[in-house]
Design a protein around this motif. Structure first.
Motif, mmCIF file in Angstrom:
data_model
loop_
_atom_site.group_PDB
_atom_site.id
_atom_site.type_symbol
_atom_site.label_atom_id
_atom_site.label_comp_id
_atom_site.label_asym_id
_atom_site.label_seq_id
_atom_site.Cartn_x
_atom_site.Cartn_y
_atom_site.Cartn_z
ATOM 1 N N GLY A 342 37.493 138.740 56.991
ATOM 2 C CA GLY A 342 36.789 137.702 57.743
ATOM 3 C C GLY A 342 35.353 137.542 57.314
ATOM 4 O O GLY A 342 34.825 136.429 57.231
ATOM 5 N N GLY A 343 34.690 138.671 57.006
ATOM 6 C CA GLY A 343 33.299 138.603 56.604
ATOM 7 C C GLY A 343 33.096 137.882 55.280
ATOM 8 O O GLY A 343 32.134 137.138 55.111
ATOM 9 N N LEU A 344 34.019 138.098 54.344
ATOM 10 C CA LEU A 344 33.901 137.434 53.046
ATOM 11 C C LEU A 344 34.203 135.947 53.130
ATOM 12 O O LEU A 344 33.543 135.125 52.490
ATOM 13 C CB LEU A 344 34.837 138.098 52.038
ATOM 14 N N LEU A 345 35.226 135.585 53.922
ATOM 15 C CA LEU A 345 35.688 134.192 53.941
ATOM 16 C C LEU A 345 35.068 133.360 55.056
ATOM 17 O O LEU A 345 34.759 132.181 54.855
ATOM 18 C CB LEU A 345 37.213 134.153 54.071
ATOM 19 N N PHE A 346 34.894 133.945 56.236
ATOM 20 C CA PHE A 346 34.604 133.137 57.416
ATOM 21 C C PHE A 346 33.358 133.586 58.176
ATOM 22 O O PHE A 346 33.227 133.288 59.365
ATOM 23 C CB PHE A 346 35.805 133.142 58.359
ATOM 24 N N ARG A 347 32.457 134.270 57.522
ATOM 25 C CA ARG A 347 31.293 134.787 58.222
ATOM 26 C C ARG A 347 30.506 133.672 58.917
ATOM 27 O O ARG A 347 29.964 133.856 60.001
ATOM 28 C CB ARG A 347 30.388 135.526 57.232
ATOM 29 N N GLN A 348 30.418 132.494 58.295
ATOM 30 C CA GLN A 348 29.635 131.389 58.852
ATOM 31 C C GLN A 348 30.497 130.314 59.512
ATOM 32 O O GLN A 348 29.971 129.275 59.906
ATOM 33 C CB GLN A 348 28.786 130.755 57.733
ATOM 34 N N TRP A 349 31.801 130.575 59.637
ATOM 35 C CA TRP A 349 32.700 129.507 60.093
ATOM 36 C C TRP A 349 32.342 129.044 61.508
ATOM 37 O O TRP A 349 32.190 127.840 61.760
ATOM 38 C CB TRP A 349 34.152 129.978 60.046
ATOM 39 N N LEU A 350 32.224 129.959 62.458
ATOM 40 C CA LEU A 350 31.914 129.554 63.834
ATOM 41 C C LEU A 350 30.557 128.867 63.921
ATOM 42 O O LEU A 350 30.389 127.911 64.690
ATOM 43 C CB LEU A 350 31.954 130.769 64.759
ATOM 44 N N ALA A 351 29.598 129.315 63.110
ATOM 45 C CA ALA A 351 28.274 128.680 63.132
ATOM 46 C C ALA A 351 28.329 127.253 62.622
ATOM 47 O O ALA A 351 27.467 126.432 62.956
ATOM 48 C CB ALA A 351 27.295 129.497 62.279
ATOM 49 N N GLY A 352 29.347 126.925 61.820
ATOM 50 C CA GLY A 352 29.474 125.573 61.290
ATOM 51 C C GLY A 352 30.163 124.594 62.213
ATOM 52 O O GLY A 352 30.261 123.400 61.894
ATOM 53 N N VAL A 353 30.639 125.063 63.378
ATOM 54 C CA VAL A 353 31.354 124.177 64.297
ATOM 55 C C VAL A 353 30.421 123.259 65.084
ATOM 56 O O VAL A 353 30.638 122.036 65.119
ATOM 57 C CB VAL A 353 32.262 124.994 65.239
ATOM 58 N N PRO A 354 29.381 123.769 65.750
ATOM 59 C CA PRO A 354 28.530 122.864 66.554
ATOM 60 C C PRO A 354 27.962 121.678 65.782
ATOM 61 O O PRO A 354 28.005 120.543 66.285
ATOM 62 C CB PRO A 354 27.431 123.805 67.074
ATOM 63 N N PRO A 355 27.438 121.851 64.561
ATOM 64 C CA PRO A 355 26.934 120.665 63.857
ATOM 65 C C PRO A 355 28.033 119.677 63.493
ATOM 66 O O PRO A 355 27.775 118.475 63.412
ATOM 67 C CB PRO A 355 26.260 121.242 62.605
ATOM 68 N N GLN A 356 29.256 120.174 63.319
ATOM 69 C CA GLN A 356 30.364 119.261 63.035
ATOM 70 C C GLN A 356 30.713 118.437 64.272
ATOM 71 O O GLN A 356 30.966 117.226 64.183
ATOM 72 C CB GLN A 356 31.580 120.053 62.551
ATOM 73 N N LEU A 357 30.709 119.062 65.438
ATOM 74 C CA LEU A 357 30.965 118.320 66.675
ATOM 75 C C LEU A 357 29.898 117.246 66.885
ATOM 76 O O LEU A 357 30.206 116.094 67.231
ATOM 77 C CB LEU A 357 30.992 119.268 67.874
ATOM 78 N N LYS A 358 28.652 117.630 66.687
ATOM 79 C CA LYS A 358 27.556 116.681 66.906
ATOM 80 C C LYS A 358 27.628 115.516 65.927
ATOM 81 O O LYS A 358 27.304 114.368 66.278
ATOM 82 C CB LYS A 358 26.211 117.386 66.774
ATOM 83 N N ARG A 359 28.056 115.781 64.709
ATOM 84 C CA ARG A 359 28.126 114.722 63.704
ATOM 85 C C ARG A 359 29.052 113.597 64.155
ATOM 86 O O ARG A 359 28.733 112.417 64.016
ATOM 87 C CB ARG A 359 28.621 115.331 62.391
ATOM 88 N N PHE A 360 30.205 113.959 64.716
ATOM 89 C CA PHE A 360 31.131 112.938 65.204
ATOM 90 C C PHE A 360 30.652 112.339 66.517
ATOM 91 O O PHE A 360 30.875 111.149 66.782
ATOM 92 C CB PHE A 360 32.539 113.522 65.339
ATOM 93 N N ALA A 361 30.008 113.152 67.348
ATOM 94 C CA ALA A 361 29.442 112.611 68.588
ATOM 95 C C ALA A 361 28.409 111.530 68.282
ATOM 96 O O ALA A 361 28.302 110.527 69.009
ATOM 97 C CB ALA A 361 28.810 113.733 69.408
ATOM 98 N N ASP A 362 27.656 111.702 67.206
ATOM 99 C CA ASP A 362 26.641 110.719 66.831
ATOM 100 C C ASP A 362 27.248 109.390 66.386
ATOM 101 O O ASP A 362 26.536 108.378 66.300
ATOM 102 C CB ASP A 362 25.747 111.282 65.722
ATOM 103 N N LEU A 363 28.555 109.379 66.106
ATOM 104 C CA LEU A 363 29.251 108.121 65.814
ATOM 105 C C LEU A 363 29.643 107.395 67.101
ATOM 106 O O LEU A 363 30.205 106.297 67.047
ATOM 107 C CB LEU A 363 30.514 108.381 64.985
#
Length: 476
Positions: A342-363
């Motif tokens: 998990g550390g090698l592949l997905f260490r930043q995965w959860l941190a990348g979720v909020p900006p993705q949600l906001k990006r679509f919300a801004d549409l």
């Protein structure tokens, strides 16, 4: 501290300090334990390794301590004894006034065809007690409603109707799934001549949605599902970007999509048809639903987040009536970023979720998690050995993913639905009976145990407690 000169086999009485809640937020009991000097040294050594393991729960606690934003999470990974009993409060009671509807699928025939009345009632009570929103798993798909050409005039609505009517009787809302998908279509529909497919698509959307247009339980419609192409590493079956001349951002061609590129504007056609049929129900929201784009930090398909955004933004700009973006989120415990894998592949995965949600919300879109499940491994693969620090796929990491996504949803005002693709491990598409090519393995070793209630008694697992504690924190 060890007594000076203690023999390796000499037992010591160790008083543990007060511990913070575990990953699910449940309190840990302070106990007195007997440990050998050797065991204490081993635990201390492993604890230090865990403290600095990238992406591990301990590492996250260490970072929070360093940043001054948390206390004691590191120590919370070590405890002895049973946890004290806690009273389960149904999730939807805890989510009242949160602005987020909690949802699950109804597994329909997985339950109805295998269980007696008592077990069906027990399962449906689990759904009614904990969720606000229900989605039929397969009952409303084209292959079920229109199994042969004559069913266009006599659709097989019986199973879909049963779920709609049951949900309404329980005071629940329903998401119709799905009006236009390139998959799960009957052979006769796939084999229809390309020149006739646009009319066929429009007809199937009209017939299906007209039937439910006045049903009081209807709240959302998954209009188009999984249209954007994939480029998944190490998975040739999920590498279909640019496999047709006209493909662009969309997946298409034989065996990939029933509609594209035969009907180049099929997405626009499906959404406009759905809005026309549901013109009298403006409160019913239309959804575009897809997978593998939930985070801006996804190593499995690095650019799909950008492809989906580009496609949806362009569709909204040209007037396609998309109200909601649906993020499926079929995930693994590795997405918590714990252990070496998990550390090698997905260490930043959860941190990348909020900006993705906001990006679509801004549409101007609502944002939903629509098909969330968190298995012990990637879909279709067996659970790996649970080796701490290397590939620990246990319940605590599953809980971290569930709770992390719910927290992201609660923090984004546009996120209004948090729905799971299953409730109990007893009935699940990730039970080892599904493969990428559509065949069934029936391999129990591949049961992913991806849901929040256990298979035996429907008792809440760590992940359910994590969701409950996240909601309780919101209420407090």
């Amino acid at each position: 501290p060890l007594k000076s000169g203690a023999a390796p086999d000499e037992h010591l009485k160790v008083e543990l300090p007060a511990l913070p809640p575990n990953a699910a937020g449940r309190p840990r009991r302070v106990v007195t334990a007997k440990c050998s000097a050797v065991a204490v040294v081993l635990v201390a050594t492993v604890g230090m390794l865990a403290l600095f393991m990238p992406g591990s729960a301990a590492s996250r606690g260490r970072r929070r301590l360093a940043e001054g934003t948390g206390t004691g999470t590191v120590h919370g990974q070590w405890w002895w004894g049973d946890e004290p009993e806690e009273t389960w409060v149904p999730l939807k009671q805890l989510s009242q006034n949160s602005g987020v509807l909690l949802g699950s699928i109804h597994n329909e025939d997985r339950v109805w065809l295998t269980e007696g009345d008592a077990e069906v009632a027990k399962y449906e009570k689990l759904l009614a007690d904990n969720f606000d929103l229900i989605t039929p798993e397969n009952a409303c798909k084209a292959a079920t409603l229109f199994p042969e050409p004559s069913s266009l005039d006599n659709p097989r609505f019986e199973t879909c109707d049963r779920i709609f009517d049951w949900a309404h009787a329980q005071g629940l809302k329903v998401r119709f799934h799905v009006a236009a998908w390139g998959d799960w279509n009957p052979d006769w529909m796939v084999d229809t001549p390309p020149a006739q497919k646009a009319a066929l698509l429009e007809r199937t959307v009209e017939v299906a949605l007209a039937h439910y247009a006045d049903h009081p339980a209807l709240l959302y419609v998954d209009v188009v599902n999984e249209a954007v192409c994939d480029d998944v590493v190490f998975t040739p079956d999920k590498q279909n970007c640019g496999n047709t001349e006209a493909a662009g951002l969309l997946k298409g061609g034989p065996g990939i999509s029933s509609w594209y590129p035969d009907v180049p504007n099929y997405i626009d056609l499906a959404f406009h048809t759905a809005r026309r049929v549901l013109a009298g129900r403006p409160e019913v929201k239309l959804v575009y639903n897809d997978y593998n784009f939930e985070s801006q930090q996804d190593p499995v398909d690095r650019n799909k987040a950008e492809r989906v955004y580009e496609f949806v933004a362009a569709a909204v700009a040209r007037g396609v009536p998309i109200d909601v973006i649906g993020l499926q989120a079929h995930l693994s415990a590795f997405h918590a970023g714990s252990g070496i894998v998990g550390g090698l592949l997905f260490r930043q995965w959860l941190a990348g979720v909020p900006p993705q949600l906001k990006r679509f919300a801004d549409l101007g879109l609502e944002v939903h998690f629509t098909e969330l499940d968190v298995g012990c491994n990637f879909p279709t693969l067996p659970c790996p050995p649970s080796v701490p620090l290397i590939a620990d796929s246990g319940d605590e990491h599953q809980a971290d993913v569930y709770a992390g996504l719910l927290e992201a949803c609660l923090q984004e005002p546009a996120c209004t639905v948090f729905q799971m693709w299953g409730s109990t491990d007893r009935y699940s598409w990730r039970d080892g009976s599904w493969t990428l090519d559509g065949g069934g393995t029936g391999d129990e070793s591949k049961n992913q145990r991806a849901h929040i209630f256990d298979a035996e008694s429907f008792a809440p697992k760590e992940s359910a407690w994590a969701l409950a504690r996240t909601l309780q924190g919101l209420r407090s």
